[in-house]
Design a protein around this motif. Sequence first.
Motif, mmCIF file in Angstrom:
data_model
loop_
_atom_site.group_PDB
_atom_site.id
_atom_site.type_symbol
_atom_site.label_atom_id
_atom_site.label_comp_id
_atom_site.label_asym_id
_atom_site.label_seq_id
_atom_site.Cartn_x
_atom_site.Cartn_y
_atom_site.Cartn_z
ATOM 1 N N MET A 38 0.840 -1.182 0.000
ATOM 2 C CA MET A 38 0.000 0.000 0.000
ATOM 3 C C MET A 38 0.881 1.240 0.000
ATOM 4 N N HIS A 66 -3.201 -7.576 4.526
ATOM 5 C CA HIS A 66 -4.181 -8.548 5.022
ATOM 6 C C HIS A 66 -5.144 -7.948 6.030
ATOM 7 N N GLU A 67 -4.806 -6.772 6.517
ATOM 8 C CA GLU A 67 -5.719 -6.088 7.423
ATOM 9 C C GLU A 67 -6.965 -5.616 6.684
ATOM 10 N N THR A 68 -6.777 -5.225 5.440
ATOM 11 C CA THR A 68 -7.892 -4.635 4.720
ATOM 12 C C THR A 68 -8.377 -5.513 3.580
ATOM 13 N N PHE A 69 -7.633 -6.546 3.317
ATOM 14 C CA PHE A 69 -7.889 -7.342 2.131
ATOM 15 C C PHE A 69 -7.998 -8.795 2.553
ATOM 16 N N PRO A 70 -9.148 -9.416 2.370
ATOM 17 C CA PRO A 70 -9.312 -10.755 2.934
ATOM 18 C C PRO A 70 -8.611 -11.873 2.159
#
Lengths: 147, 470
Positions: free
Chosen positions: A59, A93-97
Amino acid sequence: MTSLAKPKILVVEDDADTVEALRALFEHEGYEVLAASDATSAFELNQTEKPDLIVLDIMMPSGTEGFHFVWRLRREGDEACRDVPIIVVSAIHETFPLKLYPDESDPVYAPNEYLPVQAFLDKPAEPSQLLDEVRRLLKPGGAAAVD
Amino acid sequence: MTTPPEHSANPHTEELTARISWIIRLRWVAAAGVGATAWLAPRVWGIDLPAVPLYLVTSGLAVYNAVLWSIKRWLPAVTRGLGLTLFANLQISIDLLFLTALLHLSGGVENPFVCYYVFHVVIASILLSRRATYLQVGLALALFCGSAVAEFSGLLPHYHVTGYLGHELYRNPLYVTGAAVTVGTVLFFTAFMATSITARLREREAEILGLSSSLEERASELQQALDGLQRLEREKSEYMQHAAHNLRSPMAAVELSLAVVAEGRAGEISDKGSTMLQRARVRIGEVLNLASDLVALSRAREAALAVDSESVDLAHIVRNSEAEFRQSAEAASITFVTRCSATPVEVLGDPGALTELLRNLVSNALKYTPTGGEVRIELEEGEDGVVISVADTGIGIEAEEIDRIFEEFYRAKSARESGKEGTGLGLSIVKAIAESHGGTVSVDSEPGRGTTFRVSLPTARSAVISQART
């Protein structure tokens, strides 16, 4: 050219403090550190400097630039430098599964759907774990460079 | 003529059209009956009837009905132009004329078939407005009395029906008056009762129509409100994830910097400094965990709004996570047991979320179970669903706190006193994930003895059935 013996690591990361921490970590271990804060300059730097390893954030200011960088490098990079090993260190991975790194026990995603990178660490990475990955990936190439 | 009150043009028109067809069918039966009676009466019962005029009237009735049937069948435009109500009114009036003619030819006032006027009144009550019905009753009575008086006074010939009816009753003024009063009261009373019942039925029908349309209105209002709430929930969830992510990024940079310095990787550091930095890392870790849990919680809630369901094998999830759990259990000297079928145990849902659910339950169990204890995962498939249970021999939860442990940020007293870190969001995440998969979570606990969490989820098969129902 004193740095000839030192493996070069390119850190691609938009957060300046993270860059500095990684620089301190890698330089303390005897690596040479280059840094780029966006995908375009990272691509240029990889072409000119030919680092031995890239540590990449996903990001960046204009979205998931890291993905774009990986694919562009693997497809359009000069032959001499397009296969450089990449370690992704990201909080994606916090925002994207979706899982973006290979896990052979997982039947949901086929291997070629993963990002073509060599390692994936969730942010914040444990310094010792990151260094383990760096050492593992630099072993064959790094030895050759030192020679 | 007045039209009956129209609640809604279409249902009433439809009903009237159907009723008119029904009368036409009845009229065929009537014509056949009259014809058969006229033929049988002299032959079987020896009753003397004026055969030719009776056959003529009966044929007239049949021709008239055939014309009506053709109009209805081939020229619906005529009935529409005439107006269905007028069409029905005309038919009943003409039917009354036919009945009067038939009665006149078969003994007039002496014939007990005069009670057949009642049928026409009942049909009028069903078909026409109250006022039109009473007008038809008036017409019926006028025709009956008119023919009786005409026969009585000799204006019309009296057809005496020999072998069947008494002699000269039509000349008996008391009988004729009595018959007229009887027929009149029966007709009016019938009209009164039948129109009242019809009116009440029509009122009810209108009420039901009104109710159902207002129910539809309410339902669409509720749906709109629900859509609004869901949109709000999604926005809230996006906001929360955004905030958590923005909180995480700087914290991750801080954590890394602290880690590098604390581990002496950026140069020598005193033991005291290193200890302090390590403690700072632990606190930053708490913030990072909180941000992660907030994201997981809001993602689980979002899943409830839009479940992208696929068939997920829970047994695979349990086996997949087992190694990771076993490692943590061994590190804490806790016995770790899993009992789970080798065959797939399938539910509909999101594999990531279900893994998250299991991980939360097991990490809780491991966290609050002292050394030497046991944590056991069991996966059972029953008739109406799948149950995943995670049992521990840990510190347990007080009975009065059981209802509160699924609340966001709530931590049981025993958990707080254990000195273990926790965000108080783990069980909220478990509950949100279970509910987004159409499941429930229950808990049994005894302080000091242990806790068992049971998550019940519908199987893939039963979930499909219940979705089809909704």
